[in-house]
Design a protein around this motif. Structure first.
Motif, PDB file in Angstrom:
ATOM      1  N   ARG A   1       0.802  -1.220   0.000  1.00 23.79           N
ATOM      2  CA  ARG A   1       0.000   0.000   0.000  1.00 23.79           C
ATOM      3  C   ARG A   1       0.837   1.273   0.000  1.00 23.79           C
ATOM      4  O   ARG A   1       0.609   2.186  -0.776  1.00 23.79           O
ATOM      5  CB  ARG A   1      -0.949  -0.016   1.183  1.00 23.79           C
ATOM      6  CG  ARG A   1      -1.887   1.130   1.161  1.00 23.79           C
ATOM      7  CD  ARG A   1      -2.965   0.980   2.158  1.00 23.79           C
ATOM      8  NE  ARG A   1      -3.841   2.144   2.066  1.00 23.79           N
ATOM      9  CZ  ARG A   1      -4.911   2.295   2.754  1.00 23.79           C
ATOM     10  NH1 ARG A   1      -5.277   1.370   3.599  1.00 23.79           N
ATOM     11  NH2 ARG A   1      -5.647   3.369   2.615  1.00 23.79           N
ATOM     12  N   TYR A   2       1.791   1.355   0.893  1.00 27.55           N
ATOM     13  CA  TYR A   2       2.623   2.554   1.015  1.00 27.55           C
ATOM     14  C   TYR A   2       4.074   2.179   0.764  1.00 27.55           C
ATOM     15  O   TYR A   2       4.683   1.489   1.575  1.00 27.55           O
ATOM     16  CB  TYR A   2       2.486   3.178   2.407  1.00 27.55           C
ATOM     17  CG  TYR A   2       1.090   3.648   2.708  1.00 27.55           C
ATOM     18  CD1 TYR A   2       0.579   4.778   2.080  1.00 27.55           C
ATOM     19  CD2 TYR A   2       0.282   2.952   3.599  1.00 27.55           C
ATOM     20  CE1 TYR A   2      -0.711   5.213   2.338  1.00 27.55           C
ATOM     21  CE2 TYR A   2      -1.005   3.383   3.872  1.00 27.55           C
ATOM     22  CZ  TYR A   2      -1.499   4.520   3.240  1.00 27.55           C
ATOM     23  OH  TYR A   2      -2.774   4.942   3.492  1.00 27.55           O
ATOM     24  N   VAL A   3       4.620   2.633  -0.349  1.00 24.68           N
ATOM     25  CA  VAL A   3       6.004   2.324  -0.694  1.00 24.68           C
ATOM     26  C   VAL A   3       6.752   3.631  -0.907  1.00 24.68           C
ATOM     27  O   VAL A   3       6.296   4.513  -1.638  1.00 24.68           O
ATOM     28  CB  VAL A   3       6.084   1.456  -1.974  1.00 24.68           C
ATOM     29  CG1 VAL A   3       7.527   1.216  -2.377  1.00 24.68           C
ATOM     30  CG2 VAL A   3       5.356   0.140  -1.786  1.00 24.68           C
ATOM     31  N   MET A   4       7.893   3.717  -0.250  1.00 20.51           N
ATOM     32  CA  MET A   4       8.784   4.857  -0.417  1.00 20.51           C
ATOM     33  C   MET A   4      10.122   4.346  -0.958  1.00 20.51           C
ATOM     34  O   MET A   4      10.376   3.144  -0.959  1.00 20.51           O
ATOM     35  CB  MET A   4       8.981   5.578   0.926  1.00 20.51           C
ATOM     36  CG  MET A   4       7.703   6.177   1.477  1.00 20.51           C
ATOM     37  SD  MET A   4       7.935   7.113   2.997  1.00 20.51           S
ATOM     38  CE  MET A   4       8.359   5.814   4.142  1.00 20.51           C
ATOM     39  N   ILE A   5      10.956   5.267  -1.372  1.00 19.28           N
ATOM     40  CA  ILE A   5      12.251   4.883  -1.938  1.00 19.28           C
ATOM     41  C   ILE A   5      13.060   4.072  -0.938  1.00 19.28           C
ATOM     42  O   ILE A   5      13.703   3.091  -1.304  1.00 19.28           O
ATOM     43  CB  ILE A   5      13.017   6.121  -2.441  1.00 19.28           C
ATOM     44  CG1 ILE A   5      12.299   6.684  -3.678  1.00 19.28           C
ATOM     45  CG2 ILE A   5      14.462   5.785  -2.756  1.00 19.28           C
ATOM     46  CD1 ILE A   5      12.855   7.967  -4.218  1.00 19.28           C
ATOM     47  N   ARG A   6      13.016   4.423   0.332  1.00 22.21           N
ATOM     48  CA  ARG A   6      13.792   3.666   1.325  1.00 22.21           C
ATOM     49  C   ARG A   6      13.321   2.209   1.398  1.00 22.21           C
ATOM     50  O   ARG A   6      14.106   1.306   1.638  1.00 22.21           O
ATOM     51  CB  ARG A   6      13.755   4.337   2.683  1.00 22.21           C
ATOM     52  CG  ARG A   6      12.520   4.064   3.468  1.00 22.21           C
ATOM     53  CD  ARG A   6      12.695   4.384   4.943  1.00 22.21           C
ATOM     54  NE  ARG A   6      11.415   4.131   5.558  1.00 22.21           N
ATOM     55  CZ  ARG A   6      10.715   4.999   6.226  1.00 22.21           C
ATOM     56  NH1 ARG A   6      11.174   6.215   6.421  1.00 22.21           N
ATOM     57  NH2 ARG A   6       9.556   4.678   6.719  1.00 22.21           N
ATOM     58  N   ASP A   7      12.008   1.955   1.192  1.00 24.37           N
ATOM     59  CA  ASP A   7      11.492   0.587   1.192  1.00 24.37           C
ATOM     60  C   ASP A   7      12.074  -0.205   0.022  1.00 24.37           C
ATOM     61  O   ASP A   7      12.417  -1.377   0.173  1.00 24.37           O
ATOM     62  CB  ASP A   7       9.959   0.592   1.094  1.00 24.37           C
ATOM     63  CG  ASP A   7       9.310   1.351   2.229  1.00 24.37           C
ATOM     64  OD1 ASP A   7       9.736   1.179   3.389  1.00 24.37           O
ATOM     65  OD2 ASP A   7       8.374   2.130   1.949  1.00 24.37           O
ATOM     66  N   ILE A   8      12.176   0.447  -1.111  1.00 27.27           N
ATOM     67  CA  ILE A   8      12.753  -0.201  -2.292  1.00 27.27           C
ATOM     68  C   ILE A   8      14.217  -0.525  -2.042  1.00 27.27           C
ATOM     69  O   ILE A   8      14.676  -1.628  -2.342  1.00 27.27           O
ATOM     70  CB  ILE A   8      12.578   0.694  -3.537  1.00 27.27           C
ATOM     71  CG1 ILE A   8      11.088   0.754  -3.896  1.00 27.27           C
ATOM     72  CG2 ILE A   8      13.415   0.197  -4.699  1.00 27.27           C
ATOM     73  CD1 ILE A   8      10.733   1.802  -4.896  1.00 27.27           C
ATOM     74  N   ALA A   9      14.952   0.427  -1.487  1.00 26.39           N
ATOM     75  CA  ALA A   9      16.367   0.203  -1.193  1.00 26.39           C
ATOM     76  C   ALA A   9      16.544  -0.989  -0.260  1.00 26.39           C
ATOM     77  O   ALA A   9      17.393  -1.858  -0.493  1.00 26.39           O
ATOM     78  CB  ALA A   9      16.980   1.464  -0.575  1.00 26.39           C
ATOM     79  N   GLU A  10      15.715  -1.059   0.784  1.00 25.70           N
ATOM     80  CA  GLU A  10      15.807  -2.172   1.737  1.00 25.70           C
ATOM     81  C   GLU A  10      15.442  -3.496   1.080  1.00 25.70           C
ATOM     82  O   GLU A  10      16.152  -4.490   1.236  1.00 25.70           O
ATOM     83  CB  GLU A  10      14.882  -1.917   2.928  1.00 25.70           C
ATOM     84  CG  GLU A  10      15.368  -0.837   3.853  1.00 25.70           C
ATOM     85  CD  GLU A  10      14.351  -0.479   4.935  1.00 25.70           C
ATOM     86  OE1 GLU A  10      13.352  -1.213   5.108  1.00 25.70           O
ATOM     87  OE2 GLU A  10      14.565   0.544   5.610  1.00 25.70           O
ATOM     88  N   GLN A  11      14.334  -3.518   0.362  1.00 28.85           N
ATOM     89  CA  GLN A  11      13.851  -4.762  -0.258  1.00 28.85           C
ATOM     90  C   GLN A  11      14.837  -5.317  -1.281  1.00 28.85           C
ATOM     91  O   GLN A  11      15.042  -6.520  -1.369  1.00 28.85           O
ATOM     92  CB  GLN A  11      12.492  -4.511  -0.918  1.00 28.85           C
ATOM     93  CG  GLN A  11      11.883  -5.726  -1.575  1.00 28.85           C
ATOM     94  CD  GLN A  11      11.307  -6.718  -0.587  1.00 28.85           C
ATOM     95  OE1 GLN A  11      10.870  -6.352   0.489  1.00 28.85           O
ATOM     96  NE2 GLN A  11      11.283  -7.974  -0.961  1.00 28.85           N
ATOM     97  N   LEU A  12      15.440  -4.425  -2.059  1.00 33.63           N
ATOM     98  CA  LEU A  12      16.355  -4.866  -3.123  1.00 33.63           C
ATOM     99  C   LEU A  12      17.819  -4.891  -2.679  1.00 33.63           C
ATOM    100  O   LEU A  12      18.696  -5.225  -3.479  1.00 33.63           O
ATOM    101  CB  LEU A  12      16.202  -3.964  -4.346  1.00 33.63           C
ATOM    102  CG  LEU A  12      14.821  -3.962  -5.009  1.00 33.63           C
ATOM    103  CD1 LEU A  12      14.803  -3.009  -6.196  1.00 33.63           C
ATOM    104  CD2 LEU A  12      14.404  -5.364  -5.430  1.00 33.63           C
ATOM    105  N   SER A  13      18.071  -4.521  -1.425  1.00 34.31           N
ATOM    106  CA  SER A  13      19.446  -4.468  -0.891  1.00 34.31           C
ATOM    107  C   SER A  13      20.354  -3.606  -1.752  1.00 34.31           C
ATOM    108  O   SER A  13      21.450  -4.026  -2.158  1.00 34.31           O
ATOM    109  CB  SER A  13      20.021  -5.886  -0.753  1.00 34.31           C
ATOM    110  OG  SER A  13      19.250  -6.638   0.144  1.00 34.31           O
ATOM    111  N   ILE A  14      19.863  -2.403  -2.041  1.00 34.44           N
ATOM    112  CA  ILE A  14      20.645  -1.437  -2.809  1.00 34.44           C
ATOM    113  C   ILE A  14      20.669  -0.131  -2.008  1.00 34.44           C
ATOM    114  O   ILE A  14      19.896   0.042  -1.066  1.00 34.44           O
ATOM    115  CB  ILE A  14      20.066  -1.201  -4.230  1.00 34.44           C
ATOM    116  CG1 ILE A  14      18.602  -0.738  -4.152  1.00 34.44           C
ATOM    117  CG2 ILE A  14      20.209  -2.462  -5.077  1.00 34.44           C
ATOM    118  CD1 ILE A  14      17.968  -0.432  -5.517  1.00 34.44           C
TER     119      ILE A  14
END
Length: 132
Positions: free
Chosen positions: A39-52
């Protein structure tokens, strides 16, 4: 059993995947999936999920925004938070890159009996539920 499932899955995906029209990276597909599924995705969530790194995630998102596949929206409650959302075009691109071709799938399913089709649907439903 795991090897069999993976072999069958890759056969299904290879044979029933739609023809690609856009050039899109695997990481871009994963980002679009995250935005669709959560539901709520921010850039930091993407960085954490993709380990980047945050910067790398930010660059990926900028590209997806430029392509018209994502848009950003500031939280009304906390202006520091910027959420990502799929555009209609982004959703179409995501589906083309993650779903099976409906015509190919329909053709394959038409070769099965009604009972066999129901078993296929039930197997995918069960696997989907336990994977969440």
């Amino acid at each position: 059993m795991i090897q069999q499932i993976n072999r069958y899955f890759t056969d299904i995906y290879f044979n029933l995947h739609p023809t690609q029209e856009e050039v899109i990276s695997h990481q871009s597909v994963r980002i679009l999936q995250m935005v669709e599924k959560k539901r709520y995705v921010m850039i930091r969530d993407i960085a954490e999920q993709l380990s980047i790194s945050h910067n790398t995630a930010s660059e990926h998102v900028k590209k997806l925004v430029r392509n018209g596949w994502l848009y950003k929206e500031r939280s009304r409650e906390d202006q520091r938070k910027v959420y990502l959302h799929l555009t209609d075009i982004g959703l179409a691109i995501l589906r083309k890159n993650t779903e099976l071709d409906e015509n190919k799938l329909q053709d394959a399913l038409s070769k099965l009996s009604i009972n066999e089709r129901e078993k296929v649907v039930e197997a995918f439903r069960l696997l989907s539920e336990v994977s969440k």
